[in-house]
Design an enzyme around this catalytic site. Sequence first.
Site, PDB file in Angstrom:
ATOM      1  CE  LYS A   9      -3.955  -2.185   2.275  1.00  0.00           C
ATOM      2  NZ  LYS A   9      -5.057  -1.982   3.245  1.00  0.00           N
ATOM      3  CE1 TYR A  49      -9.316  -3.441   0.070  1.00  0.00           C
ATOM      4  CE2 TYR A  49      -8.510  -1.479  -1.033  1.00  0.00           C
ATOM      5  CZ  TYR A  49      -8.282  -2.610  -0.271  1.00  0.00           C
ATOM      6  OH  TYR A  49      -7.009  -2.895   0.165  1.00  0.00           O
ATOM      7  CG  ASN A 112      -3.657  -2.275   6.633  1.00  0.00           C
ATOM      8  OD1 ASN A 112      -3.543  -1.844   5.496  1.00  0.00           O
ATOM      9  ND2 ASN A 112      -4.579  -3.154   6.964  1.00  0.00           N
ATOM     10  CG  HIS A 115      -5.502  -6.265  -0.005  1.00  0.00           C
ATOM     11  ND1 HIS A 115      -6.654  -6.355   0.740  1.00  0.00           N
ATOM     12  CD2 HIS A 115      -5.660  -7.103  -1.058  1.00  0.00           C
ATOM     13  CE1 HIS A 115      -7.482  -7.207   0.138  1.00  0.00           C
ATOM     14  NE2 HIS A 115      -6.897  -7.669  -0.956  1.00  0.00           N
ATOM     15  CD  GLU A 126      -8.669  -9.517  -3.418  1.00  0.00           C
ATOM     16  OE1 GLU A 126      -7.478  -9.737  -3.126  1.00  0.00           O
ATOM     17  OE2 GLU A 126      -9.511  -9.179  -2.559  1.00  0.00           O
TER      18      GLU A 126
HETATM   19  P1  CMP Z   1      -7.334  -4.625   3.640  1.00  0.00           P
HETATM   20  O1  CMP Z   1      -6.865  -5.990   3.967  1.00  0.00           O
HETATM   21  O2  CMP Z   1      -6.725  -3.938   2.484  1.00  0.00           O
HETATM   22  O3  CMP Z   1      -8.935  -4.674   3.424  1.00  0.00           O
HETATM   23  C1  CMP Z   1      -9.750  -3.538   3.633  1.00  0.00           C
HETATM   24  C2  CMP Z   1      -9.069  -2.438   4.364  1.00  0.00           C
HETATM   25  O4  CMP Z   1      -9.896  -1.499   5.021  1.00  0.00           O
HETATM   26  C3  CMP Z   1      -8.220  -3.019   5.487  1.00  0.00           C
HETATM   27  O5  CMP Z   1      -7.117  -3.708   4.933  1.00  0.00           O
HETATM   28  C4  CMP Z   1      -7.892  -1.778   6.293  1.00  0.00           C
HETATM   29  O6  CMP Z   1      -6.739  -1.102   5.821  1.00  0.00           O
HETATM   30  C5  CMP Z   1      -9.116  -0.879   6.039  1.00  0.00           C
HETATM   31  N1  CMP Z   1      -9.920  -0.695   7.252  1.00  0.00           N
HETATM   32  C6  CMP Z   1     -10.118   0.467   7.901  1.00  0.00           C
HETATM   33  N2  CMP Z   1     -10.907   0.298   8.980  1.00  0.00           N
HETATM   34  C7  CMP Z   1     -11.210  -1.025   9.026  1.00  0.00           C
HETATM   35  C8  CMP Z   1     -11.992  -1.836   9.918  1.00  0.00           C
HETATM   36  N3  CMP Z   1     -12.618  -1.321  10.972  1.00  0.00           N
HETATM   37  N4  CMP Z   1     -12.071  -3.156   9.658  1.00  0.00           N
HETATM   38  C9  CMP Z   1     -11.451  -3.701   8.566  1.00  0.00           C
HETATM   39  N5  CMP Z   1     -10.707  -2.992   7.700  1.00  0.00           N
HETATM   40  C10 CMP Z   1     -10.583  -1.668   7.920  1.00  0.00           C
END
Ligand code: CMP
Length: 137
Positions: A9, A49, A112, A115, A126
């Site tokens: 990311k 998403y 974070n 993904h 995906e």
């Molecule tokens: P990712 O695995 O990319 O999938 C969706 C993303 O939404 C997740 O990582 C997080 O970076 C983001 N996100 C933000 N808030 C939340 C939440 N409360 N629960 C899950 N994903 C979240």
Amino acid sequence: MERTLSIIKPDAVKKNVIGKIIDRFESNGLKIVAIKKLLLDRASAGEFYAIHKERPFFKDLVDFMTSGAVVVMVLEGENAVKKNRELMGDTDPKKAQAGTIRADFAESIDANAVHGSDSLENAKNEISFFFAQTEIK
Ligand code: CMP
């Protein structure tokens, strides 16, 4: 043998840790069989998403994923979906186990670092979102 999609990311790309993250995959038996660096537009990030579009964090997620370049990859290996998720650690880096990618490189649940597909079925969808069959070797 499985294939899964991984995205490095914008936060991790800006920190210049693309290589360090790829090393985690390669050192743990996952092979990079496709890779590209790109800038997502809002429509593509929203489509990718779409499953989260009713969630309160959806707008922030699209804002974040379009804030800079990302690296998208197809990882291949035994139990690739599960192995990738183990290497990533919990979605929330504060809860991620020590030594995981998110514990080591991520700041927050939004920023974070990575993904990873959460199931084999989602991995197939995906992967085809980003790559043509001819781009996977
Ligand atoms: P990712 O695995 O990319 O999938 C969706 C993303 O939404 C997740 O990582 C997080 O970076 C983001 N996100 C933000 N808030 C939340 C939440 N409360 N629960 C899950 N994903 C979240």
